[in-house]
Design a protein around this motif. Sequence first.
Motif, PDB file in Angstrom:
ATOM      1  N   SER A  34      53.630  48.758  38.492  1.00  0.00           N
ATOM      2  CA  SER A  34      53.514  49.924  37.608  1.00  0.00           C
ATOM      3  C   SER A  34      54.846  50.327  36.987  1.00  0.00           C
ATOM      4  CB  SER A  34      52.924  51.110  38.386  1.00  0.00           C
ATOM      5  OG  SER A  34      53.832  51.570  39.371  1.00  0.00           O
ATOM      6  N   PHE A  35      55.974  49.915  37.600  1.00  0.00           N
ATOM      7  CA  PHE A  35      57.284  50.225  37.016  1.00  0.00           C
ATOM      8  C   PHE A  35      57.447  49.588  35.631  1.00  0.00           C
ATOM      9  CE2 PHE A  35      58.340  50.289  41.695  1.00  0.00           C
ATOM     10  CZ  PHE A  35      58.488  51.660  41.773  1.00  0.00           C
ATOM     11  N   LEU A  47      56.018  58.462  36.867  1.00  0.00           N
ATOM     12  CA  LEU A  47      55.352  57.287  37.410  1.00  0.00           C
ATOM     13  C   LEU A  47      56.255  56.535  38.389  1.00  0.00           C
ATOM     14  CD1 LEU A  47      52.884  55.467  37.433  1.00  0.00           C
ATOM     15  CD2 LEU A  47      53.788  54.287  35.408  1.00  0.00           C
ATOM     16  N   VAL A  48      57.563  56.571  38.135  1.00  0.00           N
ATOM     17  CA  VAL A  48      58.524  55.942  39.059  1.00  0.00           C
ATOM     18  C   VAL A  48      58.459  56.610  40.427  1.00  0.00           C
ATOM     19  CG1 VAL A  48      60.968  55.501  39.514  1.00  0.00           C
ATOM     20  CG2 VAL A  48      60.076  55.252  37.194  1.00  0.00           C
ATOM     21  N   PHE A  49      58.479  57.947  40.427  1.00  0.00           N
ATOM     22  CA  PHE A  49      58.443  58.678  41.695  1.00  0.00           C
ATOM     23  C   PHE A  49      57.110  58.467  42.423  1.00  0.00           C
ATOM     24  CE2 PHE A  49      61.727  61.026  39.369  1.00  0.00           C
ATOM     25  CZ  PHE A  49      62.718  61.087  40.335  1.00  0.00           C
ATOM     26  N   THR A  50      56.018  58.463  41.645  1.00  0.00           N
ATOM     27  CA  THR A  50      54.698  58.256  42.253  1.00  0.00           C
ATOM     28  C   THR A  50      54.609  56.879  42.909  1.00  0.00           C
ATOM     29  OG1 THR A  50      53.674  59.686  40.583  1.00  0.00           O
ATOM     30  CG2 THR A  50      52.217  58.217  41.821  1.00  0.00           C
ATOM     31  N   ALA A  51      55.030  55.851  42.160  1.00  0.00           N
ATOM     32  CA  ALA A  51      54.959  54.484  42.685  1.00  0.00           C
ATOM     33  C   ALA A  51      55.871  54.303  43.888  1.00  0.00           C
ATOM     34  CB  ALA A  51      55.327  53.489  41.588  1.00  0.00           C
ATOM     35  N   MET A  52      57.078  54.865  43.848  1.00  0.00           N
ATOM     36  CA  MET A  52      57.996  54.744  44.981  1.00  0.00           C
ATOM     37  C   MET A  52      57.419  55.412  46.222  1.00  0.00           C
ATOM     38  SD  MET A  52      61.933  54.964  43.698  1.00  0.00           S
ATOM     39  CE  MET A  52      62.464  54.285  45.274  1.00  0.00           C
ATOM     40  N   PHE A  53      56.757  56.560  46.014  1.00  0.00           N
ATOM     41  CA  PHE A  53      56.158  57.267  47.146  1.00  0.00           C
ATOM     42  C   PHE A  53      55.036  56.438  47.770  1.00  0.00           C
ATOM     43  CE2 PHE A  53      53.080  60.242  48.994  1.00  0.00           C
ATOM     44  CZ  PHE A  53      53.909  60.941  49.863  1.00  0.00           C
ATOM     45  N   PHE A  99      68.471  39.038  33.942  1.00  0.00           N
ATOM     46  CA  PHE A  99      67.124  38.884  33.367  1.00  0.00           C
ATOM     47  C   PHE A  99      66.466  40.216  33.008  1.00  0.00           C
ATOM     48  CE2 PHE A  99      67.805  35.211  36.165  1.00  0.00           C
ATOM     49  CZ  PHE A  99      67.631  34.177  35.256  1.00  0.00           C
ATOM     50  N   GLY A 100      67.067  41.328  33.422  1.00  0.00           N
ATOM     51  CA  GLY A 100      66.483  42.625  33.125  1.00  0.00           C
ATOM     52  C   GLY A 100      65.643  43.156  34.280  1.00  0.00           C
ATOM     53  N   THR A 101      65.411  44.470  34.282  1.00  0.00           N
ATOM     54  CA  THR A 101      64.678  45.106  35.385  1.00  0.00           C
ATOM     55  C   THR A 101      63.214  44.670  35.428  1.00  0.00           C
ATOM     56  OG1 THR A 101      64.273  47.030  33.961  1.00  0.00           O
ATOM     57  CG2 THR A 101      66.171  47.143  35.427  1.00  0.00           C
ATOM     58  N   SER A 102      62.620  44.365  34.268  1.00  0.00           N
ATOM     59  CA  SER A 102      61.213  43.958  34.240  1.00  0.00           C
ATOM     60  C   SER A 102      60.981  42.696  35.065  1.00  0.00           C
ATOM     61  CB  SER A 102      60.750  43.720  32.797  1.00  0.00           C
ATOM     62  OG  SER A 102      60.788  44.922  32.057  1.00  0.00           O
TER      63      SER A 102
END
Length: 404
Positions: A86-87, A98-104, A159-162
């Motif tokens: 989802s990141f 969405l970052v915080f939700t996915a990390m949680f 290569f990038g974060t993706s």
Amino acid sequence: MIRTHSYRYLFYSGIVNGIGDRFSQVAVLTLLLQLTGSGLAVGAALGLRVVPYLLLSPLGGRLADRFHKKWLLVLTDVFRIPFALSFLLVDTKEMVWLVFTAMFVLACGEAVYQPVRKSLIATIVEKEDLVKVNGWEQLLLGVVLIAGSITGGVVAYVFGTSFAFWLNGLSFVAAAVLVLPLKRPLSSSHFEKEETKKRVHWEGWMIFVVVIQLVGATMDGAFNVLISVYGAETFHLGELGVGFLYGALGTGLVASFFFSSKIKTYGLPLCLALLIVEGMLHLLASRMANFPGLWMTFVSIALIGGVWGALLDAFLMKNMKAEDQGRVFGWMESWTNVQLGLMMFASGWFLDVFSARTLGLWGGGIGIIGGVWLLFFYFQFRKRQAFTSVEEGSDVSCRNKERE
């Protein structure tokens, strides 16, 4: 041993799982900084990883005691795949939620995964191999720390974060597949043979184990904060210094495997003695005037911590009833991770008032004083237990004579 033992599937799965998580963590923190430019956002994201352990680790432990442990591991890996990917959807500041939700959610999965994994080890490994296998677990942590952190940074940069997020998603798939060939746990009769050897006062010894873990977590909480401060500010080496110090920790954990695997006789006194030694090394690190010396001290801290961590886990697995292991490991994960988070928060506040070297001094002092006091109470408790056993034996003898 690992080449032929069924534990190897769990080991390889843990390596893949851990390295993928490190890839994602480096990429997520980079992404947050790019979108928000806020250090507070980074701190909040890291803090979220601790919260789920409070409730979900005990739940994971209970599930491990009631359901098939291997399939629980597979399910937690599969469950985390969409959240790991989802990141990829986050490309604006408005999507940071969405970052915080996915990390949680990912941290929730990890909170369930860890106690299940530990309780599974105890059911597939013979008693005489527990120290060696827990040494392999420390080796795993060291490899993940070195390979995951360093390689994750390189991958995200080149290569990038993706690309790093895709690799993390694939790592959960690979970890789930790798654990599938794991053989059935040891039969229940194997554990029934050990039941006569269980300690009558096991609950009392559990208190010691829990407190040892909490003292270690308190030291580690301060230490985790000091890694960045020592490398970046105290020695003015920036991110390079932080990277070298994390590499030192990984090196020490890898080395701890070779030491712990040679130990044949162990118990709580040895664990406590090593805890005290680790506290002394923290004191030494707080006084170190040159970076190479600090690097070697960090290697030694991780080495000693890895050894007593492996011995303590082996002690638990060897002496605990099989049906209680998931529950106990769940609560242990919960308490130690919450204590770790609280100490990291307290250390951040402490550094606003005192220097990093003073925090290191206090952190080491906690380990030394806590270890000494626990050693004292250990021998007092052991003496009292022996005295109680003698009294009980005398009562039985008297009753037998009365019957005669």
